[in-house]
Scaffold this motif. Structure first.
Motif, PDB file in Angstrom:
ATOM      1  N   LEU A 175      19.988   5.754  11.532  1.00 19.10           N
ATOM      2  CA  LEU A 175      19.603   4.497  10.897  1.00 19.10           C
ATOM      3  C   LEU A 175      18.120   4.619  10.597  1.00 19.10           C
ATOM      4  CD1 LEU A 175      19.881   1.537  10.027  1.00 19.10           C
ATOM      5  CD2 LEU A 175      19.545   0.892  12.433  1.00 19.10           C
ATOM      6  N   ALA A 176      17.759   4.678   9.324  1.00 20.02           N
ATOM      7  CA  ALA A 176      16.380   4.917   8.901  1.00 20.02           C
ATOM      8  C   ALA A 176      15.794   3.633   8.329  1.00 20.02           C
ATOM      9  CB  ALA A 176      16.330   6.039   7.869  1.00 20.02           C
ATOM     10  N   LEU A 177      14.740   3.131   8.968  1.00 21.53           N
ATOM     11  CA  LEU A 177      14.141   1.849   8.596  1.00 21.53           C
ATOM     12  C   LEU A 177      12.747   2.055   8.020  1.00 21.53           C
ATOM     13  CD1 LEU A 177      14.981  -0.192  11.834  1.00 21.53           C
ATOM     14  CD2 LEU A 177      16.391   0.061   9.781  1.00 21.53           C
ATOM     15  N   ASP A 178      12.422   1.301   6.982  1.00 22.38           N
ATOM     16  CA  ASP A 178      11.066   1.271   6.447  1.00 22.38           C
ATOM     17  C   ASP A 178      10.906  -0.041   5.691  1.00 22.38           C
ATOM     18  OD1 ASP A 178       8.880   3.799   6.000  1.00 22.38           O
ATOM     19  OD2 ASP A 178       8.563   2.014   4.787  1.00 22.38           O
ATOM     20  N   PHE A 179       9.692  -0.579   5.668  1.00 18.92           N
ATOM     21  CA  PHE A 179       9.499  -1.842   4.957  1.00 18.92           C
ATOM     22  C   PHE A 179       8.929  -1.656   3.559  1.00 18.92           C
ATOM     23  CE2 PHE A 179       5.475  -0.815   6.141  1.00 18.92           C
ATOM     24  CZ  PHE A 179       4.677  -1.684   6.864  1.00 18.92           C
ATOM     25  N   SER A 180       8.699  -0.400   3.154  1.00 24.78           N
ATOM     26  CA  SER A 180       8.208  -0.119   1.807  1.00 24.78           C
ATOM     27  C   SER A 180       9.370   0.252   0.891  1.00 24.78           C
ATOM     28  CB  SER A 180       7.194   1.036   1.838  1.00 24.78           C
ATOM     29  OG  SER A 180       6.985   1.552   0.538  1.00 24.78           O
ATOM     30  N   GLU A 181       9.576  -0.553  -0.131  1.00 29.41           N
ATOM     31  CA  GLU A 181      10.644  -0.280  -1.094  1.00 29.41           C
ATOM     32  C   GLU A 181      10.399   1.047  -1.809  1.00 29.41           C
ATOM     33  OE1 GLU A 181      12.621  -2.336  -5.110  1.00 29.41           O
ATOM     34  OE2 GLU A 181      11.080  -3.379  -3.948  1.00 29.41           O
ATOM     35  N   GLY A 182       9.127   1.338  -2.125  1.00 25.64           N
ATOM     36  CA  GLY A 182       8.800   2.579  -2.804  1.00 25.64           C
ATOM     37  C   GLY A 182       9.107   3.799  -1.960  1.00 25.64           C
ATOM     38  N   MET A 183       8.757   3.746  -0.692  1.00 23.20           N
ATOM     39  CA  MET A 183       9.048   4.860   0.213  1.00 23.20           C
ATOM     40  C   MET A 183      10.552   5.064   0.354  1.00 23.20           C
ATOM     41  SD  MET A 183       6.434   6.524   1.448  1.00 23.20           S
ATOM     42  CE  MET A 183       4.681   6.440   1.834  1.00 23.20           C
ATOM     43  N   LEU A 184      11.287   3.969   0.511  1.00 21.47           N
ATOM     44  CA  LEU A 184      12.739   4.080   0.662  1.00 21.47           C
ATOM     45  C   LEU A 184      13.399   4.635  -0.597  1.00 21.47           C
ATOM     46  CD1 LEU A 184      13.669   0.847   2.632  1.00 21.47           C
ATOM     47  CD2 LEU A 184      13.985   3.208   3.386  1.00 21.47           C
ATOM     48  N   ARG A 185      12.842   4.316  -1.752  1.00 20.58           N
ATOM     49  CA  ARG A 185      13.390   4.863  -2.992  1.00 20.58           C
ATOM     50  C   ARG A 185      13.304   6.396  -2.983  1.00 20.58           C
ATOM     51  NH1 ARG A 185      10.033   2.669  -6.293  1.00 20.58           N
ATOM     52  NH2 ARG A 185      11.114   0.670  -6.222  1.00 20.58           N
ATOM     53  N   GLN A 186      12.173   6.906  -2.527  1.00 27.23           N
ATOM     54  CA  GLN A 186      12.001   8.349  -2.434  1.00 27.23           C
ATOM     55  C   GLN A 186      12.940   8.942  -1.380  1.00 27.23           C
ATOM     56  OE1 GLN A 186       9.981  10.063  -4.455  1.00 27.23           O
ATOM     57  NE2 GLN A 186       9.132   8.258  -5.434  1.00 27.23           N
ATOM     58  N   ALA A 187      13.088   8.242  -0.264  1.00 27.83           N
ATOM     59  CA  ALA A 187      13.936   8.744   0.820  1.00 27.83           C
ATOM     60  C   ALA A 187      15.397   8.815   0.403  1.00 27.83           C
ATOM     61  CB  ALA A 187      13.781   7.845   2.051  1.00 27.83           C
ATOM     62  N   ALA A 219       0.843  -1.200   0.000  1.00 30.60           N
ATOM     63  CA  ALA A 219       0.000   0.000   0.000  1.00 30.60           C
ATOM     64  C   ALA A 219       0.879   1.251   0.000  1.00 30.60           C
ATOM     65  CB  ALA A 219      -0.928  -0.011   1.209  1.00 30.60           C
ATOM     66  N   TYR A 220       1.911   1.240   0.834  1.00 31.06           N
ATOM     67  CA  TYR A 220       2.820   2.392   0.857  1.00 31.06           C
ATOM     68  C   TYR A 220       3.665   2.463  -0.410  1.00 31.06           C
ATOM     69  CZ  TYR A 220       1.686   4.242   5.434  1.00 31.06           C
ATOM     70  OH  TYR A 220       1.041   4.842   6.488  1.00 31.06           O
ATOM     71  N   ASP A 221       3.953   1.332  -1.018  1.00 31.13           N
ATOM     72  CA  ASP A 221       4.618   1.362  -2.325  1.00 31.13           C
ATOM     73  C   ASP A 221       3.761   2.132  -3.329  1.00 31.13           C
ATOM     74  OD1 ASP A 221       6.787  -0.111  -1.457  1.00 31.13           O
ATOM     75  OD2 ASP A 221       6.080  -2.016  -2.284  1.00 31.13           O
ATOM     76  N   ARG A 222       2.468   1.846  -3.340  1.00 30.02           N
ATOM     77  CA  ARG A 222       1.563   2.526  -4.266  1.00 30.02           C
ATOM     78  C   ARG A 222       1.440   4.009  -3.944  1.00 30.02           C
ATOM     79  NH1 ARG A 222      -1.055  -2.504  -3.603  1.00 30.02           N
ATOM     80  NH2 ARG A 222      -2.423  -1.738  -1.935  1.00 30.02           N
ATOM     81  N   TRP A 223       1.504   4.337  -2.678  1.00 30.39           N
ATOM     82  CA  TRP A 223       1.343   5.730  -2.245  1.00 30.39           C
ATOM     83  C   TRP A 223       2.610   6.549  -2.445  1.00 30.39           C
ATOM     84  CZ3 TRP A 223      -0.589   7.050   3.409  1.00 30.39           C
ATOM     85  CH2 TRP A 223      -1.018   8.387   3.452  1.00 30.39           C
ATOM     86  N   SER A 224       3.758   5.891  -2.496  1.00 32.68           N
ATOM     87  CA  SER A 224       5.043   6.582  -2.424  1.00 32.68           C
ATOM     88  C   SER A 224       5.240   7.637  -3.507  1.00 32.68           C
ATOM     89  CB  SER A 224       6.194   5.567  -2.473  1.00 32.68           C
ATOM     90  OG  SER A 224       6.199   4.855  -3.702  1.00 32.68           O
ATOM     91  N   ALA A 225       4.718   7.397  -4.699  1.00 34.57           N
ATOM     92  CA  ALA A 225       4.939   8.327  -5.807  1.00 34.57           C
ATOM     93  C   ALA A 225       4.260   9.673  -5.576  1.00 34.57           C
ATOM     94  CB  ALA A 225       4.451   7.710  -7.119  1.00 34.57           C
ATOM     95  N   THR A 226       3.170   9.678  -4.816  1.00 40.81           N
ATOM     96  CA  THR A 226       2.418  10.921  -4.602  1.00 40.81           C
ATOM     97  C   THR A 226       2.428  11.386  -3.152  1.00 40.81           C
ATOM     98  OG1 THR A 226       0.340   9.698  -4.259  1.00 40.81           O
ATOM     99  CG2 THR A 226       0.869  10.364  -6.516  1.00 40.81           C
ATOM    100  N   TYR A 227       3.037  10.625  -2.264  1.00 40.63           N
ATOM    101  CA  TYR A 227       2.942  10.886  -0.826  1.00 40.63           C
ATOM    102  C   TYR A 227       3.342  12.311  -0.459  1.00 40.63           C
ATOM    103  CZ  TYR A 227       3.507  10.276   4.217  1.00 40.63           C
ATOM    104  OH  TYR A 227       3.406  10.408   5.594  1.00 40.63           O
ATOM    105  N   ASP A 228       4.456  12.778  -0.984  1.00 45.06           N
ATOM    106  CA  ASP A 228       4.959  14.096  -0.599  1.00 45.06           C
ATOM    107  C   ASP A 228       4.077  15.233  -1.097  1.00 45.06           C
ATOM    108  OD1 ASP A 228       7.065  12.916   0.695  1.00 45.06           O
ATOM    109  OD2 ASP A 228       8.525  13.297  -0.902  1.00 45.06           O
TER     110      ASP A 228
END
Length: 223
Positions: A70-82, A13-22
């Motif tokens: 140390l920044a942790l997240d389980f969404s690959e999409g979110m981490l790509r943006q980060a 779900a967060y992967d899908r959201w990551s492109a528009t989250y910001d």
């Protein structure tokens, strides 16, 4: 609210959201960022773990102040943006499910930050215990979450799926204020500050948007 969301369900779900989250209007995200900055946490030169770092909006701010993050997240999409946002050598990103042991050594950190992430965790006691393992004595845990009163009124992380154009709600669990506080106390913390935060224009009888809990790990008494 879902009763048993799996890691893939929430992460994707967060992967899908990551492109528009910001760019999506999100008053909860904006207020939580303001709360983090307002609390005046002692970060200079300290080792920080940020769980649920998302697109790195807070990671960048932490990196400008802390000794390491140390920044942790389980969404690959979110981490790509980060990773695209934060280029500091002080930051190490890791894709990780925080329900399992964190990639941090015993007593290796001074501060743990959790922003808008624990609503997605069914059993929060394990998170408090893992933070206690990673923290040095006297270390601090700061969390900020959608207020349970908002959740009771139907508040939940949500976005419009860009592919389908349909609204999507990210699975979440309801945790009472007492659950957060008691989980901290039972894991060896003392309460530093409990905050309830409203939008600037909110009426006094409006439910708070956010809950913050600031805890400090009790130092081990000499035997």
């Amino acid at each position: 609210m879902s009763t048993s969301p799996s890691k893939p369900e929430i992460a994707t779900a967060y992967d899908r959201w990551s492109a528009t989250y910001d760019n999506d209007p999100n008053r909860t995200r904006e207020l939580s960022a303001a709360v983090l900055r307002e609390r005046g946490l002692a970060l200079a030169g300290r080792d920080v773990i940020e769980i649920g770092c998302g697109t790195g909006l807070n990671t960048q701010w932490l990196a400008e102040r802390a000794g390491s993050v140390l920044a942790l997240d389980f969404s690959e999409g979110m981490l790509r943006q980060a990773r695209a946002r934060v280029g500091s050598p002080r930051v190490r990103f890791a894709q990780h499910d925080i329900r399992s042991p964190w990639p941090a050594a015993l007593g290796s950190s001074d501060v743990v930050i959790a922003m808008l992430v624990l609503e997605h965790i069914e059993h929060v006691d394990a998170i408090f215990a893992e933070a206690a393992r990673a923290l040095r004595p006297g270390g601090e845990l700061f969390l900020c979450e959608l207020h349970p009163m908002r959740q009771m009124r139907g508040g939940q992380a949500n976005f419009v799926n860009r592919a389908t154009g349909e609204p999507e709600r990210v699975p979440a669990f309801l945790h009472d204020v007492s659950e957060y506080v008691n989980a901290g106390l039972s894991s060896g913390y003392e309460l530093v500050h409990l905050g309830e935060w409203r939008d600037a224009e909110a009426a006094r009888n409006d439910p708070p948007r956010l809950l913050s809990v600031h805890l400090r790990l009790r130092a081990i008494s000499p035997s």
